[in-house]
Design a protein around this motif. Structure first.
Motif, PDB file in Angstrom:
ATOM      1  N   ASP A   1      28.682 -48.097  11.746  1.00 26.41           N
ATOM      2  CA  ASP A   1      29.354 -48.454  12.057  1.00 26.41           C
ATOM      3  C   ASP A   1      29.450 -49.919  12.610  1.00 26.41           C
ATOM      4  OD1 ASP A   1      32.049 -46.525  13.661  1.00 26.41           O
ATOM      5  OD2 ASP A   1      30.583 -45.887  15.030  1.00 26.41           O
ATOM      6  N   ILE A   2      31.372 -49.025  12.784  1.00 27.87           N
ATOM      7  CA  ILE A   2      32.261 -51.121  13.939  1.00 27.87           C
ATOM      8  C   ILE A   2      32.717 -50.445  15.452  1.00 27.87           C
ATOM      9  CG2 ILE A   2      32.936 -51.927  11.436  1.00 27.87           C
ATOM     10  CD1 ILE A   2      35.314 -50.812  11.835  1.00 27.87           C
ATOM     11  N   LEU A   3      33.018 -51.552  16.076  1.00 33.72           N
ATOM     12  CA  LEU A   3      33.505 -51.965  17.280  1.00 33.72           C
ATOM     13  C   LEU A   3      35.239 -51.396  17.216  1.00 33.72           C
ATOM     14  CD1 LEU A   3      31.613 -53.648  19.824  1.00 33.72           C
ATOM     15  CD2 LEU A   3      31.536 -51.529  19.664  1.00 33.72           C
ATOM     16  N   MET A   4      35.699 -50.824  17.249  1.00 35.25           N
ATOM     17  CA  MET A   4      37.321 -50.490  17.817  1.00 35.25           C
ATOM     18  C   MET A   4      37.919 -50.881  18.832  1.00 35.25           C
ATOM     19  SD  MET A   4      37.948 -47.514  14.196  1.00 35.25           S
ATOM     20  CE  MET A   4      39.455 -48.427  14.578  1.00 35.25           C
ATOM     21  N   LEU A   5      39.284 -50.983  19.238  1.00 34.64           N
ATOM     22  CA  LEU A   5      40.173 -50.841  20.282  1.00 34.64           C
ATOM     23  C   LEU A   5      40.809 -49.589  20.805  1.00 34.64           C
ATOM     24  CD1 LEU A   5      40.745 -53.203  22.867  1.00 34.64           C
ATOM     25  CD2 LEU A   5      42.365 -53.613  22.007  1.00 34.64           C
ATOM     26  N   ALA A   6      40.235 -48.848  21.961  1.00 37.60           N
ATOM     27  CA  ALA A   6      40.576 -48.215  21.573  1.00 37.60           C
ATOM     28  C   ALA A   6      42.427 -47.772  23.404  1.00 37.60           C
ATOM     29  CB  ALA A   6      39.802 -46.895  22.617  1.00 37.60           C
ATOM     30  N   VAL A   7      43.849 -48.059  23.127  1.00 36.26           N
ATOM     31  CA  VAL A   7      44.954 -48.261  23.986  1.00 36.26           C
ATOM     32  C   VAL A   7      44.962 -47.531  24.198  1.00 36.26           C
ATOM     33  CG1 VAL A   7      44.839 -50.794  22.952  1.00 36.26           C
ATOM     34  CG2 VAL A   7      46.234 -48.710  21.760  1.00 36.26           C
TER      35      VAL A   7
ATOM     36  N   ASN B   1      25.889 -55.385  14.603  1.00 37.25           N
ATOM     37  CA  ASN B   1      25.398 -54.798  13.355  1.00 37.25           C
ATOM     38  C   ASN B   1      25.889 -53.399  14.245  1.00 37.25           C
ATOM     39  OD1 ASN B   1      24.556 -52.835  11.421  1.00 37.25           O
ATOM     40  ND2 ASN B   1      22.320 -53.398  11.602  1.00 37.25           N
ATOM     41  N   VAL B   2      26.426 -52.003  14.701  1.00 39.70           N
ATOM     42  CA  VAL B   2      26.665 -51.388  15.173  1.00 39.70           C
ATOM     43  C   VAL B   2      26.088 -50.439  14.019  1.00 39.70           C
ATOM     44  CG1 VAL B   2      27.829 -50.021  16.367  1.00 39.70           C
ATOM     45  CG2 VAL B   2      28.169 -52.592  16.952  1.00 39.70           C
ATOM     46  N   ALA B   3      24.867 -49.031  14.693  1.00 38.64           N
ATOM     47  CA  ALA B   3      25.143 -48.182  13.628  1.00 38.64           C
ATOM     48  C   ALA B   3      24.168 -47.207  15.047  1.00 38.64           C
ATOM     49  CB  ALA B   3      23.982 -48.814  12.920  1.00 38.64           C
ATOM     50  N   ILE B   4      24.066 -45.955  13.965  1.00 39.01           N
ATOM     51  CA  ILE B   4      23.124 -44.491  14.624  1.00 39.01           C
ATOM     52  C   ILE B   4      22.170 -44.515  13.536  1.00 39.01           C
ATOM     53  CG2 ILE B   4      23.071 -42.462  14.616  1.00 39.01           C
ATOM     54  CD1 ILE B   4      25.101 -42.755  16.637  1.00 39.01           C
ATOM     55  N   ALA B   5      20.931 -45.083  14.157  1.00 35.14           N
ATOM     56  CA  ALA B   5      19.607 -44.826  13.842  1.00 35.14           C
ATOM     57  C   ALA B   5      18.401 -43.624  14.462  1.00 35.14           C
ATOM     58  CB  ALA B   5      18.740 -46.136  14.319  1.00 35.14           C
ATOM     59  N   LEU B   6      18.170 -43.090  13.123  1.00 36.21           N
ATOM     60  CA  LEU B   6      16.971 -41.710  13.705  1.00 36.21           C
ATOM     61  C   LEU B   6      15.921 -42.057  14.219  1.00 36.21           C
ATOM     62  CD1 LEU B   6      17.258 -39.830  10.083  1.00 36.21           C
ATOM     63  CD2 LEU B   6      17.146 -38.940  12.621  1.00 36.21           C
ATOM     64  N   ALA B   7      15.562 -42.230  15.613  1.00 32.77           N
ATOM     65  CA  ALA B   7      14.392 -42.222  15.937  1.00 32.77           C
ATOM     66  C   ALA B   7      13.228 -41.142  16.152  1.00 32.77           C
ATOM     67  CB  ALA B   7      14.786 -43.120  17.618  1.00 32.77           C
ATOM     68  N   ALA B   8      12.034 -41.963  16.120  1.00 37.17           N
ATOM     69  CA  ALA B   8      10.634 -41.100  16.316  1.00 37.17           C
ATOM     70  C   ALA B   8       9.532 -41.595  17.066  1.00 37.17           C
ATOM     71  CB  ALA B   8      10.499 -39.476  15.159  1.00 37.17           C
ATOM     72  N   MET B   9       8.854 -41.180  17.479  1.00 38.42           N
ATOM     73  CA  MET B   9       7.419 -41.640  16.960  1.00 38.42           C
ATOM     74  C   MET B   9       6.442 -41.559  16.576  1.00 38.42           C
ATOM     75  SD  MET B   9       6.659 -43.025  19.789  1.00 38.42           S
ATOM     76  CE  MET B   9       4.818 -43.153  20.615  1.00 38.42           C
ATOM     77  N   PRO B  10       5.748 -42.897  15.271  1.00 43.53           N
ATOM     78  CA  PRO B  10       5.380 -42.920  14.550  1.00 43.53           C
ATOM     79  C   PRO B  10       3.790 -41.857  13.695  1.00 43.53           C
ATOM     80  CG  PRO B  10       4.455 -44.896  14.953  1.00 43.53           C
ATOM     81  CD  PRO B  10       6.220 -44.065  16.104  1.00 43.53           C
ATOM     82  N   ASP B  11       3.263 -41.318  15.085  1.00 39.82           N
ATOM     83  CA  ASP B  11       2.292 -41.194  15.105  1.00 39.82           C
ATOM     84  C   ASP B  11       1.760 -39.877  15.714  1.00 39.82           C
ATOM     85  OD1 ASP B  11       2.812 -41.744  18.252  1.00 39.82           O
ATOM     86  OD2 ASP B  11       0.659 -41.801  18.557  1.00 39.82           O
ATOM     87  N   ALA B  12       3.643 -39.074  16.046  1.00 39.71           N
ATOM     88  CA  ALA B  12       3.040 -37.734  16.269  1.00 39.71           C
ATOM     89  C   ALA B  12       4.743 -37.001  15.498  1.00 39.71           C
ATOM     90  CB  ALA B  12       3.953 -38.025  18.121  1.00 39.71           C
ATOM     91  N   LEU B  13       4.672 -37.018  14.093  1.00 39.56           N
ATOM     92  CA  LEU B  13       5.923 -36.353  13.530  1.00 39.56           C
ATOM     93  C   LEU B  13       5.604 -35.254  12.834  1.00 39.56           C
ATOM     94  CD1 LEU B  13       7.523 -39.264  11.386  1.00 39.56           C
ATOM     95  CD2 LEU B  13       8.175 -37.549  13.121  1.00 39.56           C
ATOM     96  N   ARG B  14       5.421 -34.112  13.381  1.00 37.63           N
ATOM     97  CA  ARG B  14       5.266 -33.119  12.578  1.00 37.63           C
ATOM     98  C   ARG B  14       5.079 -32.485  12.002  1.00 37.63           C
ATOM     99  NH1 ARG B  14       6.121 -28.400  15.660  1.00 37.63           N
ATOM    100  NH2 ARG B  14       8.417 -29.217  17.130  1.00 37.63           N
ATOM    101  N   PRO B  15       5.022 -31.904  10.502  1.00 34.37           N
ATOM    102  CA  PRO B  15       6.030 -31.549   9.406  1.00 34.37           C
ATOM    103  C   PRO B  15       7.104 -30.811   9.977  1.00 34.37           C
ATOM    104  CG  PRO B  15       4.119 -29.964  10.238  1.00 34.37           C
ATOM    105  CD  PRO B  15       4.105 -30.813  11.286  1.00 34.37           C
TER     106      PRO B  15
END
Length: 307
Positions: A164-170, A268-282
């Protein structure tokens, strides 16, 4: 030590009151007090300080509660694994998201996931990045869509998903509204609406970094938490705001979003997936795999500004 005692200690740590904890546990207060005392005796350490004003966790109590949450999580995991098997094709999946992910990314992923795994019940909750990371670490969520980069310490694994990028809202009645782009120096004297320093520290820090790069000291008129709130305040004429470009598609007719001239590629602006690596269920692994599939081949940059 029994699982019920660990659950009781967790609830007591959340309420810091024997009476309220007993109510949540659907039991009488005296048996709860006795159970906690037996747990303390077995461990050889006080878990709670009994104060006139209520209870307070001791350092030993904090250690127990932190690990007890993990024990209860994995206990539930065993039950779920037995019920659901290892396919991840049924059961429940708890997904968190930041507001800006709801514009296009979340609906896209959910649509693909529901089509592939119709028997998985999705529980979807909106919050800030900091709160979502905390809930992932406490095993209260399975996976989350968060703002990236993350500027707070975390045990969570982050996988960049959509740039993503940052933009100016007016506001639409601004003299700048007919333009496609603007430099920050041109609006240095304008009042700015920015993300909350306390509740949205990552976006606040990124915004302040952009100001620093442009060599300006912004006049801050208001702080807000959600991008929708920033856009509403811009539309009301309170000021201008730096917002994620993905908001372009859903900015109201009273707002225009302009590209920033000279925006540093280092931001660097983005959307990321976040998860605990030791707790990933199927089911969570399936969600992450489909999320990457869903965004593959789609445009990474936001749409053109609204005209």
């Amino acid at each position: 030590m029994e699982l019920r005692q660990l659950k009781q200690a967790i609830v007591l740590a959340e309420t810091l009151n024997f009476h309220r904890a007993a109510e949540r546990l659907h039991m009488a207060q005296p048996p709860l007090s006795t159970s906690i005392k037996k747990l303390e005796d077995e461990l050889g350490a006080a878990l709670f300080e009994r104060l006139p004003s209520g209870l307070r966790l001791t350092p030993a109590g904090e250690a127990l509660v932190r690990n007890a949450r993990r024990v209860m999580f994995y206990t539930d995991e065993i039950r779920r694994a037995v019920r659901e098997g290892e396919s991840g094709e049924q059961g429940q999946l708890k997904v968190g998201f930041v507001g800006s992910a709801s514009y296009s990314l979340l609906p896209l992923i959910v649509r693909h996931f529901r089509r592939r795994y119709p028997r998985v019940d999705l529980v979807i909750e909106e919050s800030t990045t900091v709160e979502l990371l905390r809930r992932l670490e406490n095993h209260e969520l399975d996976v989350a869509l968060v703002r990236f980069p993350v500027l707070v310490p975390t045990e969570v694994t982050l996988m960049e998903l959509q740039k993503d990028i940052l933009m100016l809202a007016v506001s639409a009645d601004s003299p700048l509204a007919e333009r496609d782009s603007v430099s920050l120096r041109e609006v240095a004297d304008q009042p700015f609406i920015i993300y909350s320093r306390m509740l949205v520290p990552t976006m606040h820090a990124l915004t302040m970094y952009v100001f620093e790069e442009a060599g300006i000291h912004p006049r801050i008129a208001q702080e807000a938490v959600q991008v929708q709130t920033l856009l509403s305040l811009v539309e009301s004429g309170l000021g201008v705001a730096l917002v994620p470009g993905l908001a372009t598609r859903y900015a109201g007719s009273g707002v225009r979003l302009l590209h920033l001239d000279g925006q540093s590629s280092a931001i660097n602006v983005a959307i990321a997936l976040a998860a605990m690596p030791d707790a990933l269920r199927p089911a969570a692994r399936n969600f992450i795999e489909l999320a990457h599939e869903a965004v593959a081949g789609t445009a990474a940059s936001p749409a053109e500004p609204r005209r």
